[in-house]
Design a protein around this motif. Structure first.
Motif, PDB file in Angstrom:
ATOM      1  N   ILE A 116      18.677 -26.049 -11.960  1.00  0.00           N
ATOM      2  CA  ILE A 116      17.324 -25.804 -11.469  1.00  0.00           C
ATOM      3  C   ILE A 116      16.954 -24.333 -11.618  1.00  0.00           C
ATOM      4  N   GLN A 117      17.892 -23.454 -11.318  1.00  0.00           N
ATOM      5  CA  GLN A 117      17.611 -22.026 -11.440  1.00  0.00           C
ATOM      6  C   GLN A 117      17.316 -21.644 -12.889  1.00  0.00           C
ATOM      7  N   LEU A 118      18.061 -22.225 -13.822  1.00  0.00           N
ATOM      8  CA  LEU A 118      17.820 -21.932 -15.232  1.00  0.00           C
ATOM      9  C   LEU A 118      16.465 -22.465 -15.685  1.00  0.00           C
ATOM     10  N   LEU A 119      16.133 -23.690 -15.278  1.00  0.00           N
ATOM     11  CA  LEU A 119      14.861 -24.282 -15.679  1.00  0.00           C
ATOM     12  C   LEU A 119      13.679 -23.498 -15.122  1.00  0.00           C
ATOM     13  N   ARG A 120      13.834 -22.978 -13.905  1.00  0.00           N
ATOM     14  CA  ARG A 120      12.760 -22.173 -13.315  1.00  0.00           C
ATOM     15  C   ARG A 120      12.507 -20.903 -14.114  1.00  0.00           C
ATOM     16  N   ARG A 121      13.517 -20.459 -14.826  1.00  0.00           N
ATOM     17  CA  ARG A 121      13.387 -19.246 -15.645  1.00  0.00           C
ATOM     18  C   ARG A 121      13.175 -19.577 -17.125  1.00  0.00           C
ATOM     19  N   SER A 122      12.730 -20.804 -17.375  1.00  0.00           N
ATOM     20  CA  SER A 122      12.412 -21.256 -18.737  1.00  0.00           C
ATOM     21  C   SER A 122      13.619 -21.204 -19.662  1.00  0.00           C
ATOM     22  N   LEU A 123      14.784 -21.556 -19.123  1.00  0.00           N
ATOM     23  CA  LEU A 123      16.007 -21.641 -19.915  1.00  0.00           C
ATOM     24  C   LEU A 123      16.549 -23.058 -19.820  1.00  0.00           C
ATOM     25  N   TYR A 124      16.812 -23.664 -20.983  1.00  0.00           N
ATOM     26  CA  TYR A 124      17.313 -25.040 -21.007  1.00  0.00           C
ATOM     27  C   TYR A 124      18.803 -25.015 -21.322  1.00  0.00           C
ATOM     28  N   PRO A 125      19.641 -25.599 -20.456  1.00  0.00           N
ATOM     29  CA  PRO A 125      21.097 -25.536 -20.665  1.00  0.00           C
ATOM     30  C   PRO A 125      21.596 -26.617 -21.611  1.00  0.00           C
ATOM     31  N   ALA A 126      22.672 -26.301 -22.319  1.00  0.00           N
ATOM     32  CA  ALA A 126      23.363 -27.298 -23.132  1.00  0.00           C
ATOM     33  C   ALA A 126      24.326 -28.065 -22.232  1.00  0.00           C
ATOM     34  N   THR A 127      25.170 -28.888 -22.817  1.00  0.00           N
ATOM     35  CA  THR A 127      26.107 -29.665 -22.019  1.00  0.00           C
ATOM     36  C   THR A 127      27.138 -28.759 -21.358  1.00  0.00           C
TER      37      THR A 127
END
Length: 317
Positions: A2-13
């Motif tokens: 959630i923290q990454l998505l809020r900063r417009s970063l999409y995580p890999a697996t």
């Protein structure tokens, strides 16, 4: 996450419980411009995942498409009481054209269980399980349109795709694309056609163009009654008018063939019913890259390209 998505970063697996690779939303929006070789696998996973949630706004069959503005849609672009306007029923007709493409083949890479499609049945492709079950049920029929193509099927899961498009605006339609197992058979094209008309139930008229419509259309009502699944059976209230595209009709060189000519059939206008050829010309280059993909990755990639084509048509009309 959630923290990454809020900063417009999409995580890999995850790798050992840790996120080691992320991509910016901006990069994923512009995917295809540049891919770093050392992060290829992770970036491809992210791009495939990124496309899916952006599409998932609805869940019904065929909802994840850019719709055709030229086709009649009750409640959207048809006037109130159009059902009773018998005098102008021609204004509420559907014009479609269907054809196959043998460039968009797929090799025997991976499997559906290891690489499932994320948009199966919700976009431009028909639902795979029901479609392939139906095609297999008619596999013993001697109704091949082009048996010569089967000798090139060695090492391939699919030899191409069959599709139906809007003949007016040359746009891909919902649930109108199906994979071809071994060449171009009536079973494949029947299912694609029935699936197409399923979305237009209640309309009075459909003009359908096909290169060999003089053969394929001859017993279509009997096949619909006896062989087609209930959900795609023809609507008895819809009149069907078969035509052959203007480029292909003279090549038939058959007597008493004028009934299929675009130049003589009423309500056709200036439509040439050769839209599929032009559209396939734009999408043929995709075959070199998609044929080596797994089945799910390939179908999702083609879905994205078909949608982009429709969006370009939409915005440039």
């Amino acid at each position: 996450y959630i923290q990454l998505l809020r900063r417009s970063l999409y995580p890999a697996t995850l790798a050992q419980g840790k996120i080691k690779t992320v991509a910016t939303f901006r990069y994923l929006e512009q995917h295809g411009l540049e891919i770093m070789p050392w992060r290829y696998t992770g970036l491809m996973h992210m791009c495939l995942q990124w496309r899916h949630p952006k599409l998932l706004k609805c869940t019904k069959e065929g909802d994840l498409v850019v719709p055709c503005l030229s086709c009649p849609h009750p409640g959207i672009n048809l006037p109130d009481g159009w059902e009773n306007d018998v005098e102008h029923h021609d204004n509420y007709s559907v014009k479609v054209t269907e054809d196959t493409n043998f460039r968009l083949k797929e090799q025997l890479v991976s499997s559906h269980s290891r690489d499932p499609g994320l948009v199966e049945g919700l976009g431009y492709f028909v639902g795979r399980s029901d479609y392939e079950k139906y095609v297999i049920s008619r596999a013993s029929e001697a109704d091949a349109i082009a048996k010569a193509t089967t000798k090139f099927s060695k090492g391939l899961r699919y030899t191409g795709v069959g599709s139906m498009l809007c003949a007016r605006s040359e746009i891909f339609l919902a649930n109108r694309v199906g994979n071809l197992q071994e060449g171009e058979h009536y079973a494949n094209m029947d299912y694609v056609f029935g699936s197409a008309l399923h979305h237009y139930r209640g309309l009075p008229l459909c003009i359908v163009g096909y290169d060999i419509v003089c053969q394929w259309f001859a017993h279509i009502h009997e096949r619909s009654k006896d062989l087609w699944p209930n959900k795609i059976k023809l609507d008895n209230g819809m009149d069907l008018v078969p035509v052959i595209g203007k480029f292909h009709e003279p090549a038939h060189e058959t007597n008493n063939h004028e009934q299929y000519s675009c130049n003589l059939i009423p309500r056709v206008g200036c439509t040439d019913f050769e839209a599929c050829k032009r559209i396939w010309g734009l999408h043929n280059p995709l075959g070199n890259s998609t044929k080596t993909m797994g089945p799910g990755t390939r179908s999702d990639s083609l879905e994205a390209h078909f949608g982009y084509h429709n969006w370009q048509k939409y915005t440039n009309m």
